[in-house]
Design a protein around this motif. Structure first.
Motif, PDB file in Angstrom:
ATOM      1  N   SER A  31       0.812  -1.212   0.000  1.00  0.00           N
ATOM      2  CA  SER A  31       0.000   0.000   0.000  1.00  0.00           C
ATOM      3  C   SER A  31       0.851   1.270   0.000  1.00  0.00           C
ATOM      4  N   HIS A  32       2.175   1.109   0.043  1.00  0.00           N
ATOM      5  CA  HIS A  32       3.069   2.257   0.136  1.00  0.00           C
ATOM      6  C   HIS A  32       3.769   2.545  -1.183  1.00  0.00           C
ATOM      7  N   GLY A  33       3.808   3.819  -1.555  1.00  0.00           N
ATOM      8  CA  GLY A  33       4.769   4.218  -2.560  1.00  0.00           C
ATOM      9  C   GLY A  33       6.157   4.077  -1.959  1.00  0.00           C
ATOM     10  N   MET A  34       7.140   3.740  -2.788  1.00  0.00           N
ATOM     11  CA  MET A  34       8.493   3.507  -2.296  1.00  0.00           C
ATOM     12  C   MET A  34       9.471   4.402  -3.050  1.00  0.00           C
ATOM     13  N   GLY A  35      10.568   4.733  -2.377  1.00  0.00           N
ATOM     14  CA  GLY A  35      11.546   5.589  -3.017  1.00  0.00           C
ATOM     15  C   GLY A  35      12.959   5.242  -2.609  1.00  0.00           C
ATOM     16  N   TRP A  36      13.879   5.721  -3.432  1.00  0.00           N
ATOM     17  CA  TRP A  36      15.309   5.642  -3.119  1.00  0.00           C
ATOM     18  C   TRP A  36      15.855   7.068  -3.079  1.00  0.00           C
ATOM     19  N   PHE A  37      16.654   7.333  -2.078  1.00  0.00           N
ATOM     20  CA  PHE A  37      17.360   8.604  -1.932  1.00  0.00           C
ATOM     21  C   PHE A  37      18.841   8.290  -1.727  1.00  0.00           C
ATOM     22  N   ARG A  38      19.672   9.296  -1.864  1.00  0.00           N
ATOM     23  CA  ARG A  38      21.091   9.099  -1.609  1.00  0.00           C
ATOM     24  C   ARG A  38      21.679  10.349  -0.975  1.00  0.00           C
ATOM     25  N   GLU A  46      19.408  13.561  -1.457  1.00  0.00           N
ATOM     26  CA  GLU A  46      18.688  13.894  -2.681  1.00  0.00           C
ATOM     27  C   GLU A  46      17.859  12.711  -3.174  1.00  0.00           C
ATOM     28  N   PHE A  47      16.802  13.056  -3.850  1.00  0.00           N
ATOM     29  CA  PHE A  47      15.905  12.068  -4.433  1.00  0.00           C
ATOM     30  C   PHE A  47      16.586  11.361  -5.597  1.00  0.00           C
ATOM     31  N   VAL A  48      16.350  10.051  -5.709  1.00  0.00           N
ATOM     32  CA  VAL A  48      16.883   9.273  -6.821  1.00  0.00           C
ATOM     33  C   VAL A  48      15.754   8.711  -7.684  1.00  0.00           C
ATOM     34  N   ALA A  49      14.832   7.959  -7.062  1.00  0.00           N
ATOM     35  CA  ALA A  49      13.765   7.315  -7.824  1.00  0.00           C
ATOM     36  C   ALA A  49      12.618   6.978  -6.892  1.00  0.00           C
ATOM     37  N   ALA A  50      11.413   6.872  -7.457  1.00  0.00           N
ATOM     38  CA  ALA A  50      10.239   6.498  -6.677  1.00  0.00           C
ATOM     39  C   ALA A  50       9.296   5.686  -7.543  1.00  0.00           C
ATOM     40  N   ILE A  51       8.468   4.874  -6.871  1.00  0.00           N
ATOM     41  CA  ILE A  51       7.549   3.992  -7.582  1.00  0.00           C
ATOM     42  C   ILE A  51       6.248   3.909  -6.813  1.00  0.00           C
ATOM     43  N   SER A  52       5.134   3.854  -7.538  1.00  0.00           N
ATOM     44  CA  SER A  52       3.829   3.755  -6.898  1.00  0.00           C
ATOM     45  C   SER A  52       3.609   2.352  -6.352  1.00  0.00           C
ATOM     46  N   TRP A  53       2.519   2.193  -5.610  1.00  0.00           N
ATOM     47  CA  TRP A  53       2.258   0.907  -4.965  1.00  0.00           C
ATOM     48  C   TRP A  53       2.132  -0.235  -5.970  1.00  0.00           C
ATOM     49  N   SER A  54       1.628   0.066  -7.150  1.00  0.00           N
ATOM     50  CA  SER A  54       1.417  -0.971  -8.165  1.00  0.00           C
ATOM     51  C   SER A  54       2.608  -1.125  -9.090  1.00  0.00           C
ATOM     52  N   GLY A  55       3.508  -0.164  -9.064  1.00  0.00           N
ATOM     53  CA  GLY A  55       4.634  -0.177  -9.995  1.00  0.00           C
ATOM     54  C   GLY A  55       4.333   0.519 -11.306  1.00  0.00           C
ATOM     55  N   GLY A 100       4.085   7.673   3.013  1.00  0.00           N
ATOM     56  CA  GLY A 100       2.816   7.581   3.717  1.00  0.00           C
ATOM     57  C   GLY A 100       1.636   7.700   2.766  1.00  0.00           C
ATOM     58  N   ARG A 101       1.806   7.240   1.558  1.00  0.00           N
ATOM     59  CA  ARG A 101       0.808   7.327   0.517  1.00  0.00           C
ATOM     60  C   ARG A 101       1.065   6.220  -0.500  1.00  0.00           C
ATOM     61  N   ALA A 102       0.106   5.924  -1.342  1.00  0.00           N
ATOM     62  CA  ALA A 102       0.252   4.855  -2.324  1.00  0.00           C
ATOM     63  C   ALA A 102       1.014   5.297  -3.567  1.00  0.00           C
ATOM     64  N   GLY A 103       0.950   6.588  -3.853  1.00  0.00           N
ATOM     65  CA  GLY A 103       1.622   7.085  -5.041  1.00  0.00           C
ATOM     66  C   GLY A 103       3.073   7.417  -4.774  1.00  0.00           C
ATOM     67  N   PRO A 104       3.855   7.587  -5.817  1.00  0.00           N
ATOM     68  CA  PRO A 104       5.255   7.953  -5.659  1.00  0.00           C
ATOM     69  C   PRO A 104       5.383   9.439  -5.327  1.00  0.00           C
ATOM     70  N   THR A 105       6.462   9.815  -4.696  1.00  0.00           N
ATOM     71  CA  THR A 105       6.710  11.209  -4.378  1.00  0.00           C
ATOM     72  C   THR A 105       8.203  11.462  -4.351  1.00  0.00           C
ATOM     73  N   ASP A 108      11.121  14.160   0.365  1.00  0.00           N
ATOM     74  CA  ASP A 108      11.551  13.234   1.417  1.00  0.00           C
ATOM     75  C   ASP A 108      10.682  13.315   2.676  1.00  0.00           C
ATOM     76  N   VAL A 109      10.086  14.457   2.956  1.00  0.00           N
ATOM     77  CA  VAL A 109       9.265  14.565   4.171  1.00  0.00           C
ATOM     78  C   VAL A 109       7.967  13.779   4.050  1.00  0.00           C
ATOM     79  N   GLU A 110       7.648  13.324   2.854  1.00  0.00           N
ATOM     80  CA  GLU A 110       6.440  12.531   2.661  1.00  0.00           C
ATOM     81  C   GLU A 110       6.702  11.030   2.851  1.00  0.00           C
ATOM     82  N   TYR A 111       7.933  10.703   3.212  1.00  0.00           N
ATOM     83  CA  TYR A 111       8.270   9.311   3.506  1.00  0.00           C
ATOM     84  C   TYR A 111       8.274   9.108   5.021  1.00  0.00           C
ATOM     85  N   ASP A 112       7.585   8.078   5.452  1.00  0.00           N
ATOM     86  CA  ASP A 112       7.421   7.824   6.884  1.00  0.00           C
ATOM     87  C   ASP A 112       8.460   6.862   7.447  1.00  0.00           C
ATOM     88  N   TYR A 113       8.975   5.978   6.605  1.00  0.00           N
ATOM     89  CA  TYR A 113       9.882   4.934   7.089  1.00  0.00           C
ATOM     90  C   TYR A 113      11.143   4.932   6.221  1.00  0.00           C
TER      91      TYR A 113
END
Length: 124
Positions: A31-38, A46-55, A100-105, A108-113
């Motif tokens: 149910s979570h959008g996921m991302g990579w930062f570096r 800095e942001f690298v990539a993000a993906i929605s819950w479904s891909g 903390g959402r299903a879509g990608p973002t 960084d403050v929109e990431y909970d974990y």
């Protein structure tokens, strides 16, 4: 609650490839959008990539577009970052994060974990 553990980092020569993995615990992974930062030494994260819950939706930083690919396998609770044509400027600690959402973002403050990070070093 989602716990994230990255793996796959290491030392590689310029032009080489690495695949990072991020294993998630918790039944809500899909149910979570996921991302990579570096974060490189002395620089801001800095942001690298993000993906929605479904891909279905993916975002990339301009600096990695065409070289990096983000993907996920919800059955395995894992998100990946395939990194090709690596450059010395890609050297950084790479962090996986769950939004903390299903879509990608890209924000960084929109990431909970967050994971603990994995070091990627690209030699010239």
């Amino acid at each position: 609650q989602v716990q994230l553990v990255e793996s796959g980092g290491g030392l590689v020569q310029a032009g080489g490839s690495l695949r990072l993995s991020c294993a998630a615990s918790g039944h809500t992974f899909s149910s979570h959008g996921m991302g990579w930062f570096r974060q490189a030494p002395g620089k801001e994260r800095e942001f690298v990539a993000a993906i929605s819950w479904s891909g279905a939706i993916r975002y990339y930083a301009d600096s990695v577009k065409g070289r990096f690919t983000i993907s996920r396998d919800n059955a395995k609770n894992t998100v990946y970052l395939q990194m090709n044509s690596l450059k010395p400027e890609d050297t950084a600690v790479y962090y996986c994060a769950a939004a903390g959402r299903a879509g990608p973002t890209v924000v960084d403050v929109e990431y909970d974990y967050w994971g603990q990070g994995t070091q990627v070093t690209v030699s010239s």
